[in-house]
Design an enzyme around this catalytic site. Structure first.
Site, short mmCIF file in Angstrom:
data_model
loop_
_atom_site.label_atom_id
_atom_site.label_comp_id
_atom_site.label_asym_id
_atom_site.label_seq_id
_atom_site.Cartn_x
_atom_site.Cartn_y
_atom_site.Cartn_z
N SER A 63 0.67 -1.25 -0.02
CA SER A 63 -0.01 0.07 -0.03
C SER A 63 0.93 1.34 -0.06
O SER A 63 2.02 1.20 0.32
CB SER A 63 -0.88 0.15 1.13
OG SER A 63 -1.73 -1.12 1.40
N1 SAH Z 1 1.14 -5.60 3.94
C1 SAH Z 1 1.66 -5.92 2.82
C2 SAH Z 1 0.74 -5.80 1.69
C3 SAH Z 1 0.48 -7.05 0.70
S1 SAH Z 1 -0.70 -7.01 -0.41
C4 SAH Z 1 3.00 -5.53 2.58
O1 SAH Z 1 3.48 -4.44 3.34
O2 SAH Z 1 3.70 -5.61 1.41
C5 SAH Z 1 -1.88 -8.13 0.41
C6 SAH Z 1 -1.50 -9.46 0.71
O3 SAH Z 1 -2.33 -10.34 1.30
C7 SAH Z 1 -1.04 -10.37 -0.78
O4 SAH Z 1 0.40 -10.76 -0.69
C8 SAH Z 1 -1.84 -11.32 -0.67
O5 SAH Z 1 -1.48 -12.67 -1.29
C9 SAH Z 1 -2.34 -11.57 0.78
N2 SAH Z 1 -3.60 -12.45 1.04
C10 SAH Z 1 -4.84 -12.14 0.41
N3 SAH Z 1 -5.74 -13.16 0.94
C11 SAH Z 1 -4.93 -13.84 2.02
C12 SAH Z 1 -5.19 -14.64 2.93
N4 SAH Z 1 -6.58 -15.39 3.04
N5 SAH Z 1 -4.41 -15.05 4.08
C13 SAH Z 1 -3.14 -14.75 3.88
N6 SAH Z 1 -2.57 -13.88 2.89
C14 SAH Z 1 -3.52 -13.36 1.93
#
Ligand code: SAH
Length: 212
Positions: A63
């Site tokens: 984000s």
């Molecule tokens: N906080 C992260 C943002 C990553 S984007 C950062 O700082 O980089 C959101 C992430 O959530 C993605 O990598 C996606 O694969 C993961 N995601 C989506 N659904 C999920 C689930 N049910 N369990 C674990 N991860 C999940």
């Protein structure tokens, strides 16, 4: 020669965070300390401190700095907490949280991102972090109850999360259908759940299951 990113980072903190209403000194200090350019892929190094989300591979994104700071501020961490994060991605938000609480437990469903986050967090010496490749919709029963739960993918809350939240803890997530989300914070109190809404935002989707 290695580029020094201290100035772009300080400018990001001033212009994108402080000028837009982030006030917590602890959150501002953590955002000033974590090297976002270590988490952005090499192709995006020069974009690391811009006011935008960044691709991290597998169609996922970190984000924009303001949203990371805003979500962190809404957790109101004092330092003693156990925090569960759903969606580790590249580990940037995890790194910020790790400076503000006792321990972060973070779950990622995509194996390659889980490994990338491990590498990034080791490099930054964030040692109070436990990572797991799994489906965050199941929470992490073994370490419950959590003092705070933060979800960094957009969708609807799993019932398990409130069950794994400690009394007075916050559950924070970008809630909504498709690409239209709104930050919602729920606080679990003895006999009720108190709900507050904040910024509109767009996140990658919260999905079930695990994938390579
Ligand atoms: N906080 C992260 C943002 C990553 S984007 C950062 O700082 O980089 C959101 C992430 O959530 C993605 O990598 C996606 O694969 C993961 N995601 C989506 N659904 C999920 C689930 N049910 N369990 C674990 N991860 C999940």
């Amino acid at each position: 020669m290695q580029q020094n990113y201290d100035r772009p980072r300080q400018r990001m903190v001033q212009e994108q965070l402080i000028n837009r209403g982030i006030t917590s000194p602890r959150v501002i200090a953590a955002m000033s300390r974590v090297h976002r350019h270590h988490f952005a892929g090499d192709a995006f190094l020069t974009h690391a401190y811009k006011d935008k989300s960044l691709p991290i591979g597998e169609g996922q994104t970190i984000s924009q700095p303001y949203i990371v700071a805003k979500m962190t501020e809404l957790l109101d961490l004092k330092g003693h907490e156990k925090v569960l994060e759903i969606g580790t991605g590249c580990g940037y938000q995890t790194a910020v949280l790790s400076l503000l609480c006792k321990r972060v437990y973070s779950i990622e469903r995509i194996e390659s991102l889980h490994s990338l986050a491990r590498k990034n967090l080791r490099k930054g010496r964030h040692s109070n972090v436990m990572l797991k490749c799994g489906d965050g919709l199941q929470g992490w029963e073994e370490y419950a109850a959590f003092d705070a739960i933060i979800v960094t993918a957009g969708g609807f809350a799993s019932d398990v999360w409130l069950e794994q939240l400690a009394d007075n803890g916050f559950l924070l997530l970008p809630e909504g259908e498709g690409k239209s989300h709104r930050l919602v914070r729920r606080q679990k109190q003895a006999s009720k759940v108190v709900e507050e809404y904040f910024d509109d935002c767009t996140f990658v989707p919260l999905l079930s299951g695990v994938t390579g």
